[in-house]
Design a protein around this motif. Sequence first.
Motif, PDB file in Angstrom:
ATOM      1  N   SER A 258       0.829  -1.202   0.000  1.00 42.28           N
ATOM      2  CA  SER A 258       0.000   0.000   0.000  1.00 42.28           C
ATOM      3  C   SER A 258       0.866   1.256   0.000  1.00 42.28           C
ATOM      4  CB  SER A 258      -0.947   0.010   1.210  1.00 42.28           C
ATOM      5  OG  SER A 258      -0.217   0.047   2.428  1.00 42.28           O
ATOM      6  N   GLU A 259       1.963   1.245   0.763  1.00 40.82           N
ATOM      7  CA  GLU A 259       2.871   2.387   0.744  1.00 40.82           C
ATOM      8  C   GLU A 259       3.588   2.497  -0.610  1.00 40.82           C
ATOM      9  OE1 GLU A 259       3.370   0.329   3.839  1.00 40.82           O
ATOM     10  OE2 GLU A 259       1.828   1.611   4.711  1.00 40.82           O
ATOM     11  N   ARG A 260       3.933   1.366  -1.168  1.00 50.29           N
ATOM     12  CA  ARG A 260       4.613   1.379  -2.466  1.00 50.29           C
ATOM     13  C   ARG A 260       3.707   1.973  -3.543  1.00 50.29           C
ATOM     14  NH1 ARG A 260       5.358  -1.751  -7.038  1.00 50.29           N
ATOM     15  NH2 ARG A 260       7.492  -1.730  -7.886  1.00 50.29           N
ATOM     16  N   ARG A 261       2.451   1.577  -3.559  1.00 49.60           N
ATOM     17  CA  ARG A 261       1.518   2.115  -4.554  1.00 49.60           C
ATOM     18  C   ARG A 261       1.351   3.617  -4.379  1.00 49.60           C
ATOM     19  NH1 ARG A 261      -1.667  -2.491  -3.328  1.00 49.60           N
ATOM     20  NH2 ARG A 261      -3.028  -1.150  -2.077  1.00 49.60           N
ATOM     21  N   ALA A 262       1.205   4.045  -3.129  1.00 46.95           N
ATOM     22  CA  ALA A 262       1.054   5.482  -2.863  1.00 46.95           C
ATOM     23  C   ALA A 262       2.284   6.243  -3.325  1.00 46.95           C
ATOM     24  CB  ALA A 262       0.808   5.712  -1.375  1.00 46.95           C
ATOM     25  N   ALA A 263       3.464   5.678  -3.065  1.00 42.35           N
ATOM     26  CA  ALA A 263       4.698   6.344  -3.467  1.00 42.35           C
ATOM     27  C   ALA A 263       4.798   6.452  -4.982  1.00 42.35           C
ATOM     28  CB  ALA A 263       5.905   5.597  -2.910  1.00 42.35           C
ATOM     29  N   LEU A 264       4.460   5.392  -5.691  1.00 40.40           N
ATOM     30  CA  LEU A 264       4.562   5.411  -7.152  1.00 40.40           C
ATOM     31  C   LEU A 264       3.624   6.453  -7.764  1.00 40.40           C
ATOM     32  CD1 LEU A 264       4.840   1.588  -7.924  1.00 40.40           C
ATOM     33  CD2 LEU A 264       6.634   3.316  -8.164  1.00 40.40           C
ATOM     34  N   GLU A 265       2.431   6.587  -7.212  1.00 37.47           N
ATOM     35  CA  GLU A 265       1.506   7.604  -7.717  1.00 37.47           C
ATOM     36  C   GLU A 265       2.062   9.004  -7.501  1.00 37.47           C
ATOM     37  OE1 GLU A 265      -2.402   7.138  -6.149  1.00 37.47           O
ATOM     38  OE2 GLU A 265      -2.629   5.075  -6.826  1.00 37.47           O
ATOM     39  N   LEU A 266       2.613   9.239  -6.315  1.00 33.93           N
ATOM     40  CA  LEU A 266       3.152  10.557  -6.004  1.00 33.93           C
ATOM     41  C   LEU A 266       4.431  10.841  -6.799  1.00 33.93           C
ATOM     42  CD1 LEU A 266       2.523  10.611  -2.165  1.00 33.93           C
ATOM     43  CD2 LEU A 266       1.386  12.025  -3.877  1.00 33.93           C
TER      44      LEU A 266
ATOM     45  N   ALA B  40       5.043  13.999  -9.124  1.00 34.88           N
ATOM     46  CA  ALA B  40       6.174  14.884  -8.822  1.00 34.88           C
ATOM     47  C   ALA B  40       7.078  15.072 -10.033  1.00 34.88           C
ATOM     48  CB  ALA B  40       6.969  14.331  -7.649  1.00 34.88           C
ATOM     49  N   LEU B  41       7.384  13.993 -10.742  1.00 39.11           N
ATOM     50  CA  LEU B  41       8.250  14.110 -11.908  1.00 39.11           C
ATOM     51  C   LEU B  41       7.566  14.868 -13.034  1.00 39.11           C
ATOM     52  CD1 LEU B  41       9.950  10.593 -11.892  1.00 39.11           C
ATOM     53  CD2 LEU B  41      10.963  12.787 -11.238  1.00 39.11           C
ATOM     54  N   ASN B  42       6.248  14.678 -13.171  1.00 38.49           N
ATOM     55  CA  ASN B  42       5.509  15.453 -14.170  1.00 38.49           C
ATOM     56  C   ASN B  42       5.549  16.944 -13.847  1.00 38.49           C
ATOM     57  OD1 ASN B  42       4.840  13.319 -15.795  1.00 38.49           O
ATOM     58  ND2 ASN B  42       2.746  13.114 -15.057  1.00 38.49           N
ATOM     59  N   GLU B  43       5.441  17.277 -12.552  1.00 38.52           N
ATOM     60  CA  GLU B  43       5.530  18.681 -12.148  1.00 38.52           C
ATOM     61  C   GLU B  43       6.882  19.281 -12.532  1.00 38.52           C
ATOM     62  OE1 GLU B  43       2.700  18.938  -8.145  1.00 38.52           O
ATOM     63  OE2 GLU B  43       4.831  18.489  -7.940  1.00 38.52           O
ATOM     64  N   ASP B  44       7.946  18.500 -12.330  1.00 34.63           N
ATOM     65  CA  ASP B  44       9.294  19.005 -12.560  1.00 34.63           C
ATOM     66  C   ASP B  44       9.673  19.044 -14.042  1.00 34.63           C
ATOM     67  OD1 ASP B  44      10.656  20.029 -10.420  1.00 34.63           O
ATOM     68  OD2 ASP B  44      11.675  18.168  -9.878  1.00 34.63           O
ATOM     69  N   LEU B  45       9.259  18.029 -14.782  1.00 33.91           N
ATOM     70  CA  LEU B  45       9.803  17.840 -16.123  1.00 33.91           C
ATOM     71  C   LEU B  45       8.830  18.218 -17.238  1.00 33.91           C
ATOM     72  CD1 LEU B  45      11.510  14.395 -15.434  1.00 33.91           C
ATOM     73  CD2 LEU B  45      12.580  16.661 -15.412  1.00 33.91           C
ATOM     74  N   ALA B  46       7.539  18.126 -16.965  1.00 35.66           N
ATOM     75  CA  ALA B  46       6.515  18.371 -17.984  1.00 35.66           C
ATOM     76  C   ALA B  46       6.896  17.625 -19.266  1.00 35.66           C
ATOM     77  CB  ALA B  46       6.330  19.862 -18.206  1.00 35.66           C
TER      78      ALA B  46
ATOM     79  N   LYS C 130      -5.468  14.103   9.749  1.00 36.47           N
ATOM     80  CA  LYS C 130      -4.998  15.419   9.300  1.00 36.47           C
ATOM     81  C   LYS C 130      -3.706  15.248   8.501  1.00 36.47           C
ATOM     82  CE  LYS C 130      -7.240  17.740  13.176  1.00 36.47           C
ATOM     83  NZ  LYS C 130      -7.077  18.513  14.421  1.00 36.47           N
ATOM     84  N   THR C 131      -3.867  14.700   7.314  1.00 35.54           N
ATOM     85  CA  THR C 131      -2.746  14.378   6.446  1.00 35.54           C
ATOM     86  C   THR C 131      -2.904  15.111   5.118  1.00 35.54           C
ATOM     87  OG1 THR C 131      -3.957  12.436   5.649  1.00 35.54           O
ATOM     88  CG2 THR C 131      -2.411  12.086   7.452  1.00 35.54           C
ATOM     89  N   LEU C 132      -1.791  15.255   4.395  1.00 31.89           N
ATOM     90  CA  LEU C 132      -1.851  15.858   3.067  1.00 31.89           C
ATOM     91  C   LEU C 132      -2.595  14.920   2.120  1.00 31.89           C
ATOM     92  CD1 LEU C 132       1.816  17.155   2.757  1.00 31.89           C
ATOM     93  CD2 LEU C 132      -0.237  18.557   3.031  1.00 31.89           C
ATOM     94  N   PRO C 133      -3.505  15.434   1.305  1.00 32.68           N
ATOM     95  CA  PRO C 133      -4.219  14.573   0.358  1.00 32.68           C
ATOM     96  C   PRO C 133      -3.243  13.773  -0.516  1.00 32.68           C
ATOM     97  CG  PRO C 133      -5.273  16.715   0.447  1.00 32.68           C
ATOM     98  CD  PRO C 133      -4.005  16.829   1.254  1.00 32.68           C
ATOM     99  N   GLY C 134      -3.473  12.472  -0.576  1.00 30.82           N
ATOM    100  CA  GLY C 134      -2.614  11.594  -1.354  1.00 30.82           C
ATOM    101  C   GLY C 134      -1.419  11.053  -0.598  1.00 30.82           C
ATOM    102  N   TRP C 135      -1.076  11.693   0.517  1.00 33.04           N
ATOM    103  CA  TRP C 135       0.116  11.309   1.280  1.00 33.04           C
ATOM    104  C   TRP C 135      -0.220  10.461   2.505  1.00 33.04           C
ATOM    105  CZ3 TRP C 135       5.447  12.547   1.018  1.00 33.04           C
ATOM    106  CH2 TRP C 135       5.822  13.286  -0.113  1.00 33.04           C
ATOM    107  N   ARG C 136      -1.483  10.134   2.735  1.00 35.52           N
ATOM    108  CA  ARG C 136      -1.857   9.530   4.018  1.00 35.52           C
ATOM    109  C   ARG C 136      -1.103   8.246   4.323  1.00 35.52           C
ATOM    110  NH1 ARG C 136      -7.980   9.532   5.552  1.00 35.52           N
ATOM    111  NH2 ARG C 136      -7.408  11.734   5.577  1.00 35.52           N
ATOM    112  N   ALA C 137      -1.061   7.325   3.358  1.00 34.66           N
ATOM    113  CA  ALA C 137      -0.395   6.044   3.627  1.00 34.66           C
ATOM    114  C   ALA C 137       1.070   6.260   3.993  1.00 34.66           C
ATOM    115  CB  ALA C 137      -0.511   5.125   2.416  1.00 34.66           C
ATOM    116  N   LEU C 138       1.736   7.188   3.299  1.00 33.74           N
ATOM    117  CA  LEU C 138       3.155   7.421   3.561  1.00 33.74           C
ATOM    118  C   LEU C 138       3.367   8.164   4.868  1.00 33.74           C
ATOM    119  CD1 LEU C 138       4.461   8.305  -0.013  1.00 33.74           C
ATOM    120  CD2 LEU C 138       4.489   6.105   1.179  1.00 33.74           C
ATOM    121  N   GLU C 139       2.530   9.155   5.164  1.00 34.84           N
ATOM    122  CA  GLU C 139       2.691   9.895   6.418  1.00 34.84           C
ATOM    123  C   GLU C 139       2.400   8.998   7.610  1.00 34.84           C
ATOM    124  OE1 GLU C 139       1.905  14.478   4.983  1.00 34.84           O
ATOM    125  OE2 GLU C 139       0.220  13.367   5.802  1.00 34.84           O
ATOM    126  N   LYS C 140       1.415   8.119   7.483  1.00 27.19           N
ATOM    127  CA  LYS C 140       1.136   7.203   8.583  1.00 27.19           C
ATOM    128  C   LYS C 140       2.247   6.150   8.720  1.00 27.19           C
ATOM    129  CE  LYS C 140      -3.857   7.754   9.129  1.00 27.19           C
ATOM    130  NZ  LYS C 140      -3.965   7.678  10.593  1.00 27.19           N
TER     131      LYS C 140
END
Length: 296
Positions: free
Chosen positions: A8-16, A20-26, A140-150
């Motif tokens: 579950s953490e791996r899937r969350a990380a891959l989505e993020l 993140a790379l799309n934000e940086d590289l477009a 109270k977690t960042l949207p999309g980051w819950r699995a990783l923050e927990k």
Amino acid sequence: MSPVFDESERRAALELIHLALNEDLADRGDLTTAAIIPPSAQGAVSIVARRPGIVSGLPIVPLVFQKVDPQVRVELQVADGDRVDRGTVTAVLTGSTRSLLIGERTALNFLTHLSGVASLTRKFVDLAHGTRAKILDTRKTLPGWRALEKYAVRCGGGVNHRMGLYDGVLIKDNHLAAWIGLEDRPTLREAVTRARTTSPAGVTIEVEVDSLAQLQDVLQAAPDIVLLDNMPPDMMREAIALRDQQAPQVRLEASGSVTLDSVAAIAATGVDRISIGALTHSAPALDLAFDWGALA
């Protein structure tokens, strides 16, 4: 024992990582690196702690570089949940200099944030040491980051509260407020009974109270957990005595404006759990950075 970084953490990380790379590289890539770094250049970097703390998020580093360049080699030097000092090398990366530069910020964003959550959690856990109180996170977690923050909370020695609205009942003050004007307005005790009747078997039933009168009422329905909202320590001790007398199997959880200055006194009252939203919504980043070195 290191916390388990599971699927579950791996899937969350891959989505993020994808976002993140799309934000940086477009659709253009890294313009700076392409302009000044030869394609053939090879480099080596160490990810080094600039301040002491608890590390979390290391399994995400190779996932980042698998997306950027599978040829980059990532060697982890410590494990998530480890305490690191200033100067500790947490990972060593070798490969294309261009690839290392492209993935640098994305990898560090994960590491610094999650290590910050783990480090703050450990401070609370250490202050509650010697008591029965477990330190818990919240939603109270960042949207999309819950699995990783927990996950990071677990790296810091904390315990996860429910993951979402789907896996636990928590009747809060907002639910009480929403009852205003309803003809069929239940009492807290009745709300617990309804929740137990309608929820899947085995789901934890928790209810929030802010007075001893509410606690006395709701204990008659024997919820699994009662959350004591913003009660001072003296009132918490009274609540524990009331619980011990009426329903000793019910766990008590303290919550509301818990700080590093107040958590020890709260834990000393004898509560079973202390939930703290600040673990995830206010954790300062732990400073980690790339140190460049020569290839062997």
